[in-house]
Each structure stands twice: as structure tokens, then as C-alpha cells.
Design an enzyme around this catalytic site. Sequence first.
Site, mmCIF file in Angstrom:
data_model
loop_
_atom_site.group_PDB
_atom_site.id
_atom_site.type_symbol
_atom_site.label_atom_id
_atom_site.label_comp_id
_atom_site.label_asym_id
_atom_site.label_seq_id
_atom_site.Cartn_x
_atom_site.Cartn_y
_atom_site.Cartn_z
ATOM 1 N N LYS A 44 -3.965 14.254 -0.317
ATOM 2 C CA LYS A 44 -3.029 14.057 0.795
ATOM 3 C C LYS A 44 -1.915 15.094 0.795
ATOM 4 O O LYS A 44 -1.507 15.600 1.834
ATOM 5 C CB LYS A 44 -2.423 12.649 0.656
ATOM 6 N N LYS A 45 -1.370 15.392 -0.394
ATOM 7 C CA LYS A 45 -0.156 16.218 -0.465
ATOM 8 C C LYS A 45 -0.357 17.556 -1.167
ATOM 9 O O LYS A 45 0.597 18.324 -1.337
ATOM 10 C CB LYS A 45 0.951 15.435 -1.201
HETATM 11 N N1 C2G Z 1 10.058 3.641 0.768
HETATM 12 C C1 C2G Z 1 11.215 3.097 1.324
HETATM 13 N N2 C2G Z 1 12.393 3.796 1.270
HETATM 14 C C2 C2G Z 1 12.444 5.021 0.693
HETATM 15 C C3 C2G Z 1 11.297 5.573 0.119
HETATM 16 C C4 C2G Z 1 10.090 4.857 0.181
HETATM 17 O O1 C2G Z 1 11.199 1.990 1.883
HETATM 18 N N3 C2G Z 1 13.617 5.676 0.685
HETATM 19 C C5 C2G Z 1 8.797 2.887 0.855
HETATM 20 C C6 C2G Z 1 7.724 3.584 1.693
HETATM 21 O O2 C2G Z 1 7.950 3.349 3.071
HETATM 22 C C7 C2G Z 1 6.446 2.920 1.183
HETATM 23 C C8 C2G Z 1 6.804 2.636 -0.290
HETATM 24 O O3 C2G Z 1 8.222 2.742 -0.412
HETATM 25 O O4 C2G Z 1 6.200 1.708 1.874
HETATM 26 C C9 C2G Z 1 6.137 3.630 -1.228
HETATM 27 O O5 C2G Z 1 6.504 4.914 -0.822
HETATM 28 P P1 C2G Z 1 5.689 6.180 -1.327
HETATM 29 O O6 C2G Z 1 5.565 6.134 -2.792
HETATM 30 O O7 C2G Z 1 6.259 7.399 -0.683
HETATM 31 O O8 C2G Z 1 4.239 5.855 -0.768
HETATM 32 P P2 C2G Z 1 3.304 6.800 0.036
HETATM 33 O O9 C2G Z 1 3.044 8.064 -0.717
HETATM 34 O O10 C2G Z 1 3.800 6.849 1.428
HETATM 35 O O11 C2G Z 1 1.926 6.000 -0.074
HETATM 36 O O12 C2G Z 1 -1.663 3.524 1.519
HETATM 37 C C10 C2G Z 1 -0.401 4.009 1.788
HETATM 38 C C11 C2G Z 1 0.053 5.026 0.840
HETATM 39 O O13 C2G Z 1 -0.474 4.810 -0.427
HETATM 40 C C12 C2G Z 1 1.554 5.063 0.837
#
Ligand code: C2G
Length: 130
Positions: A44-45
Amino acid sequence: MKRVITFGTFDVFHVGHINIISRAAELGDFLIVGVSSDELNYNKKNRYPIYNETDRMKILSSLKYVDEVFLEESLELKLEYIRKYEADLLVMGDDWEGRFDWVKSECDVIYLPRTPSISTTEIIEVVKSR
Ligand code: C2G
């Protein structure tokens, strides 16, 4: 008994992560967390997370809000995971707003507002610049 599921990488665990995990837990009785695998993140990244999947799962498992943790190996398997863990509600941050509406046939979906001004990417940038 309401079962809630949420997904994320939760790399370099921070207060934004705790905020969504604790709010997700409040919406039900049992919280299941799908932790995105290292490979899923790479695809993904184009980079691996700072913390590997074993350590990220260990951190999530140790939280009082979390009842069960598993490894999320594909974004497309949402429906399979929801069925397997018998989730009634999917909770995601609003950076994913609308993106998982396609599972609504199987369970409710709620997007919660993200915690402002904190992200793993920003933390990495700040640490680099010091
Ligand atoms: N999150 C949040 N506030 C932030 C950072 C993150 O509410 N300042 C939330 C994101 O919206 C997400 C969760 O924390 O619901 C996890 O964030 P990430 O680790 O960035 O997850 P991501 O890489 O977006 O993976 O299947 C979905 C993916 O696996 C999500």
C-alpha cells in the site's frame, strides 16, 4: 452482546490510536482488532512499518480495550473477517469515510473523526528533524 471490529496498522502507537480504540470499545461489548500485516503495508505505502507486525499485534493485545487481535492480510477480505469474527459493527477513522460502505449488507459501519494533529508519518518527520 455486541461485537465491534476495527482495522489499522497502528505503527508507532500514539494517542490518536488509543482514542479510536477506546471509542470503538465503548460502542459494544467485545472489541476485535485487525492489525495490517507488514506485506499489506508494503504493497500500500511502498515501505515497511517501523514496528513489525508481531510487535504491533503485541501492543494491541495488551490494551484493556481490546479483546481479540488478528493479522489483516488484505484490504479486500473485510467481509470474510467480519463474518469470521461475527462482527455487528465496523468502526474506522473518517480518513476512510465511505470506503467500507460495501460491507453494510453484513454489519453496521461507523466512521469516527480522526484525532487532529497527530499521525505516525508526522512523528517520523519530527524525529528525523531533531
Ligand atoms: N487514527 C485516528 N486519528 C489519528 C490517526 C489515526 O483516529 N490521528 C485512526 C485511523 O483513522 C484508523 C486507525 O487510527 O482508523 C489506525 O490508523 P492507521 O494505523 O493509520 O491505519 P491504516 O494504515 O489507515 O490502516 O483495513 C484498513 C487499514 O488497515 C487501515
